[in-house]
Design a protein around this motif. Structure first.
Motif, PDB file in Angstrom:
ATOM      1  N   ALA A 240       0.827  -1.211   0.000  1.00  0.00           N
ATOM      2  CA  ALA A 240       0.000   0.000   0.000  1.00  0.00           C
ATOM      3  C   ALA A 240       0.858   1.256   0.000  1.00  0.00           C
ATOM      4  O   ALA A 240       0.520   2.254  -0.651  1.00  0.00           O
ATOM      5  CB  ALA A 240      -0.933  -0.010   1.215  1.00  0.00           C
ATOM      6  N   THR A 241       1.969   1.222   0.717  1.00  0.00           N
ATOM      7  CA  THR A 241       2.885   2.369   0.745  1.00  0.00           C
ATOM      8  C   THR A 241       3.439   2.637  -0.646  1.00  0.00           C
ATOM      9  O   THR A 241       3.591   3.799  -1.064  1.00  0.00           O
ATOM     10  CB  THR A 241       4.027   2.122   1.744  1.00  0.00           C
ATOM     11  N   GLU A 242       3.753   1.565  -1.374  1.00  0.00           N
ATOM     12  CA  GLU A 242       4.250   1.728  -2.745  1.00  0.00           C
ATOM     13  C   GLU A 242       3.217   2.422  -3.622  1.00  0.00           C
ATOM     14  O   GLU A 242       3.539   3.339  -4.393  1.00  0.00           O
ATOM     15  CB  GLU A 242       4.609   0.359  -3.320  1.00  0.00           C
ATOM     16  N   ILE A 243       1.975   2.005  -3.501  1.00  0.00           N
ATOM     17  CA  ILE A 243       0.911   2.644  -4.287  1.00  0.00           C
ATOM     18  C   ILE A 243       0.779   4.112  -3.884  1.00  0.00           C
ATOM     19  O   ILE A 243       0.611   4.992  -4.742  1.00  0.00           O
ATOM     20  CB  ILE A 243      -0.417   1.886  -4.098  1.00  0.00           C
ATOM     21  N   ARG A 244       0.861   4.390  -2.605  1.00  0.00           N
ATOM     22  CA  ARG A 244       0.760   5.776  -2.141  1.00  0.00           C
ATOM     23  C   ARG A 244       1.859   6.637  -2.755  1.00  0.00           C
ATOM     24  O   ARG A 244       1.607   7.757  -3.220  1.00  0.00           O
ATOM     25  CB  ARG A 244       0.856   5.829  -0.621  1.00  0.00           C
ATOM     26  N   HIS A 245       3.091   6.131  -2.761  1.00  0.00           N
ATOM     27  CA  HIS A 245       4.194   6.896  -3.346  1.00  0.00           C
ATOM     28  C   HIS A 245       3.995   7.094  -4.845  1.00  0.00           C
ATOM     29  O   HIS A 245       4.216   8.191  -5.380  1.00  0.00           O
ATOM     30  CB  HIS A 245       5.520   6.170  -3.095  1.00  0.00           C
ATOM     31  N   ARG A 248       1.516   9.877  -5.954  1.00  0.00           N
ATOM     32  CA  ARG A 248       1.814  11.295  -5.734  1.00  0.00           C
ATOM     33  C   ARG A 248       1.757  12.055  -7.053  1.00  0.00           C
ATOM     34  O   ARG A 248       2.144  11.541  -8.102  1.00  0.00           O
ATOM     35  CB  ARG A 248       3.196  11.458  -5.099  1.00  0.00           C
ATOM     36  N   THR A 249       1.297  13.272  -7.012  1.00  0.00           N
ATOM     37  CA  THR A 249       1.125  14.083  -8.221  1.00  0.00           C
ATOM     38  C   THR A 249       2.390  14.148  -9.044  1.00  0.00           C
ATOM     39  O   THR A 249       2.361  14.071 -10.274  1.00  0.00           O
ATOM     40  CB  THR A 249       0.680  15.512  -7.831  1.00  0.00           C
ATOM     41  N   LEU A 254       0.808   5.057 -10.723  1.00  0.00           N
ATOM     42  CA  LEU A 254      -0.309   4.201 -10.319  1.00  0.00           C
ATOM     43  C   LEU A 254      -1.328   5.052  -9.575  1.00  0.00           C
ATOM     44  O   LEU A 254      -0.986   6.091  -9.014  1.00  0.00           O
ATOM     45  CB  LEU A 254       0.155   3.072  -9.389  1.00  0.00           C
ATOM     46  N   MET A 255      -2.562   4.580  -9.545  1.00  0.00           N
ATOM     47  CA  MET A 255      -3.591   5.271  -8.764  1.00  0.00           C
ATOM     48  C   MET A 255      -4.622   4.252  -8.308  1.00  0.00           C
ATOM     49  O   MET A 255      -5.071   3.417  -9.096  1.00  0.00           O
ATOM     50  CB  MET A 255      -4.274   6.359  -9.599  1.00  0.00           C
TER      51      MET A 255
END
Length: 437
Positions: A240-245, A248-249, A254-255
């Protein structure tokens, strides 16, 4: 666990109704064990089986007794005893409270782990399909948050698949290790029980006999369950942290899915925030904190105290409920995840193709340049590329030490992202044996 994060099936496992029904299941197995030894007549056991039950009204009655007794097991015994007044002296015969509680808890934890493992299997299948789908989706690999060398998105998913495979093994081992009960009395010495009763009852329940019990099943077993749960939660947090990074704009490779009608901010209508990935990260922290409690529960006074009991009533349901929720939330994220390959390629260009520095280092070494010398040459060219904002290949060709040794074609070939990924099939074949490479 609060209702917001409780899926129905897991919630039912940890319901009062299921708990007391499992207690009754243990008690009836003990009655049948006594019957085999001739201590309870068969017709009496049949009558006890026919008349005893747990429903919401019985639970209310248990709670009435508990308000007086301040002891939930005795309250349970009294409530069930009302159903079999003439046979109540056979019910809970020779047992201590922990015999029932710990043995039933093993069954309850096994139910919870089975549900979690079912979710893990579903998640692994989804990760496998995404790994195959994006096997050749090239993106920048990052170390320390900084551009390193090209990888593929499929490799990232494949890494997650393998980590979940290891967590599946941990959960399976924990399930096996928690599948022990004890029906051996007050301090585990069978002072009012026959060991054969324990053997018969646990065999019926599908549990192993705890080899050396005190009044309780040793709590290292429960701590192992909590470790397996916490390890799995931490893996989900990593993903999940990877997806969050990557959402980022400034990155936007990924989103997580953003559904029609969903709103991201009360103040800023434009926002699409990775709220579900962030929720997974938050819940993982709770589970890891609960693991610490489980480790502390191992240390009990003498043959037992009940310092573990109050804590377990919180950490075991909450942690398994939370993990079950996290697994399925992450499945939903992956089912709707948005992938932006064009942005991945664009982001690779931001660092002027400096990701090829290692290739150039090796090329110069292959031409006979000492490693330290080659390293200094490539580093100087890389720093010039950064400072002047020019492509790495241009900086290299401008350096006389390089262009005397390497041709422009050799440099371009070394900087081709595909040259970094020539052995991806080897990794896939190693992990997914059924992959048609």
């Amino acid at each position: 666990m609060i209702e917001r994060y409780t899926r129905k099936e897991m919630g039912e496992i940890w319901s009062e109704l299921n708990k007391f029904r499992l207690w009754l299941k243990v008690e009836l197995a003990v009655c049948r064990g006594w019957q085999k030894l001739g201590k309870i007549p068969p017709e009496v056991v049949q009558e006890i089986e026919r008349r005893t039950f747990v429903d919401e009204k019985v639970i209310s009655r248990i709670k009435e007794y508990e308000r007086v007794y301040k002891h939930d097991v005795l309250a349970f015994i009294s409530a069930i005893g009302e159903q079999i007044p003439e046979y109540s002296h056979f019910f809970h015969m020779g047992l201590t409270s922990s015999d029932v509680v710990d043995t039933a808890l093993a069954l309850q934890l096994r139910q919870a782990l089975d549900l979690i493992l079912k979710g893990v299997e579903e998640l692994m299948e989804l990760l496998k399909s995404l790994a195959l789908l994006h096997k050749n989706t090239v993106m920048m690999g990052r170390t320390h948050g900084v551009h390193a060398e090209p990888i593929t998105l499929g490799l990232k998913f494949l890494s997650w698949h393998e980590e979940m495979a290891r967590n599946r093994e941990r959960l399976q081992r924990a399930r096996e290790n928690i599948s022990y009960g004890k029906l051996s009395g007050a301090v585990g010495t069978y002072s009012n029980l026959d060991p054969r009763v324990e053997y018969y009852a646990l065999q019926e329940l599908g549990l192993q006999v705890e080899p050396v019990a005190t009044q309780v099943v040793p709590r290292d077993r429960h701590a192992e369950v909590m470790y397996a749960v916490a390890s799995t939660a931490s893996a989900l947090e990593r993903f999940a942290t990877e997806i969050r990074h990557l959402q980022r704009t400034e990155v936007l490779e990924l989103m997580e899915p953003f559904q029609e009608g969903q709103r991201g901010s009360s103040a800023m209508p434009h926002k699409k925030n990775p709220i579900h990935a962030e929720r997974i990260c938050g819940l993982a922290r709770v589970i890891r904190a609960n693991l610490q409690v489980a480790l502390e529960n191992i240390v009990l006074w003498h043959e037992r105290d009940i310092s573990h009991s109050s804590a377990e009533r919180i950490i075991l349901p909450d942690s398994t409920i939370a993990l079950d929720y996290m697994i399925h939330l992450f499945i939903d994220i992956l089912k709707g995840i948005k992938v932006f390959p064009d942005r991945m390629r664009k982001n690779m260009d931001i660092s002027y193709h400096l990701y090829g520095s290692s290739k150039l280092l090796v090329l110069l070494m292959e031409k006979g340049i000492p490693r330290d010398t080659a390293y200094s040459i490539v580093q100087e060219c890389a720093m010039r590329s950064w400072e002047d904002g020019i492509p790495f290949e241009a900086s290299l060709m401008q350096d006389e030490r390089v262009n005397k040794i390497l041709s422009e074609e050799e440099i371009k070939e070394a900087l081709d992202p595909s040259s970094f990924l020539k052995n991806v099939d080897v990794i896939y074949q190693r992990v997914l044996k059924d992959l048609d490479a």
